[in-house]
Design an enzyme around this catalytic site. Structure first.
Site, PDB file in Angstrom:
ATOM      1  N   ASP A   1      31.882  39.575  43.711  1.00 40.17           N
ATOM      2  CA  ASP A   1      31.986  39.278  42.277  1.00 40.17           C
ATOM      3  C   ASP A   1      31.599  40.526  41.486  1.00 40.17           C
ATOM      4  O   ASP A   1      30.488  40.643  40.972  1.00 40.17           O
ATOM      5  CB  ASP A   1      31.055  38.104  41.932  1.00 40.17           C
ATOM      6  CG  ASP A   1      31.195  37.668  40.488  1.00 40.17           C
ATOM      7  OD1 ASP A   1      32.069  38.194  39.768  1.00 40.17           O
ATOM      8  OD2 ASP A   1      30.414  36.781  40.073  1.00 40.17           O
TER       9      ASP A   1
ATOM     10  N   HIS B   1      32.984  34.802  43.016  1.00 42.23           N
ATOM     11  CA  HIS B   1      32.233  34.411  41.818  1.00 42.23           C
ATOM     12  C   HIS B   1      31.471  33.086  42.016  1.00 42.23           C
ATOM     13  O   HIS B   1      30.283  33.004  41.734  1.00 42.23           O
ATOM     14  CB  HIS B   1      33.187  34.322  40.624  1.00 42.23           C
ATOM     15  CG  HIS B   1      32.508  33.916  39.360  1.00 42.23           C
ATOM     16  ND1 HIS B   1      31.433  34.615  38.840  1.00 42.23           N
ATOM     17  CD2 HIS B   1      32.718  32.873  38.519  1.00 42.23           C
ATOM     18  CE1 HIS B   1      31.031  34.019  37.721  1.00 42.23           C
ATOM     19  NE2 HIS B   1      31.791  32.963  37.516  1.00 42.23           N
TER      20      HIS B   1
ATOM     21  N   SER C   1      27.576  30.756  35.944  1.00 38.66           N
ATOM     22  CA  SER C   1      28.732  31.159  35.134  1.00 38.66           C
ATOM     23  C   SER C   1      28.710  30.666  33.677  1.00 38.66           C
ATOM     24  O   SER C   1      27.793  30.998  32.917  1.00 38.66           O
ATOM     25  CB  SER C   1      29.996  30.675  35.856  1.00 38.66           C
ATOM     26  OG  SER C   1      31.129  31.329  35.365  1.00 38.66           O
TER      27      SER C   1
END
Ligand code: NAG
Ligand code: NAG
Length: 265
Positions: free
Chosen positions: A216, A243, A165
């Protein structure tokens, strides 16, 4: 009379179907158990070692001085008897916006890597956990340079970079500039994959494991699409994961990671 016979036939068919289902179920269930069988075959241990594990991995906390200073956690590789050995590879773990290096300790990833012969280094990025924020990491170039300095200062020459991320702000510029310093790259739905051209992606030879959660559909799907341009990639799409897919499905994540590392030299 024929009415009764028909009912008996139907009853017989239902019984037959029940018996067949009962006989078939174990083999269907075994099919879904394949990953764990594979783990046993490969002699890998996946997940947090149980409290009774004969080997206790010590996770040291250290700080690399500099501007900014970087706090990190380290687990050193051991053999089956718990004796320290030379690392097969050095795994550098970054973290997402809501997380720190502690996340990898709590998930059991650092211990798992150490017991499988890897040195694990989990960094608190500037402004997170125990690393102070700094004005010096506001550009792509400076963030790539910070990672380069970190690897150089610690003598990391066989790095595999794990980057979920938000940490894509660091790993993507580093990959574009210093990919020859990476033995492997494990992007987990990172930010910043849109900023590069097809030519830039295609020039990178680093073996890459693209990880993302099936659910996600935003950053995961977007980064997956862009990272597919890397010539040497494999994909681990974690079923039913969101995610932060490594938190949702740690077992599947660890399995895919160890399999990928095992294929590197
Ligand atoms: C591992 O750690 C646990 C808890 O800290 C302790 O009880 C145990 O004795 C340790 N085992 C070894 C082999 O050091
Ligand atoms: C891709 O990476 C693997 C290691 O994961 C390596 O064995 C293989 O040779 C690489 N393939 C190419 C085409 O570079």
């Amino acid at each position: 009379m024929s009415f009764l016979r028909n009912r008996l036939v139907v009853l017989g068919l239902v019984l037959l179907a029940t018996v067949l289902l009962y006989l078939l179920l174990p083999s269907i269930r075994q099919g879904s158990m394949e990953p764990s069988l594979e783990v046993q075959r490969m002699g890998l241990s996946v997940g947090t070692p149980p409290p009774s594990s004969p080997i206790n991995i010590t996770i040291r906390t250290r700080q690399l001085p500099g501007d900014p200073p970087l706090f990190f956690r380290e687990a050193l590789p051991v053999d089956a008897a718990g004796r320290q050995i030379l690392p097969k590879l050095q795994i550098v773990l970054l973290h997402g916006q809501a997380f720190t290096s502690k996340t990898w300790e709590e998930l059991g990833t650092l211990s798992l890597l150490a017991t499988n012969g890897y040195q694990a280094l989990a960094v608190d990025l500037p402004g997170f956990g125990n690393s102070p924020d700094s004005e010096t990491v506001k550009t792509d170039q400076s963030r790539a340079e910070l990672l380069r300095m970190f690897l150089e200062s610690l003598g990391v020459r066989t790095a595999v970079l794990i980057s979920p991320s938000m940490s894509g702000h660091y790993s993507m510029p580093f990959l574009m500039k210093h990919s020859t310093q990476l033995h492997g790259f494990v992007p987990i739905a990172p930010v910043g994959t849109r900023s590069y051209t097809a030519q830039q992606y295609q020039a990178i030879q680093t073996p890459t494991l693209i990880v993302f959660g099936e659910l996600d559909t935003n950053l995961g799907a977007q980064s997956h699409k862009n990272l597919l341009q890397l010539p040497n990639h494999t994909v681990a799409k974690l079923q039913g994961a969101r995610h932060a897919c490594y938190m949702d499905k740690p077992r599947e994540f660890h399995l895919a990671l160890l399999d990928f590392l095992n294929k590197l030299d």
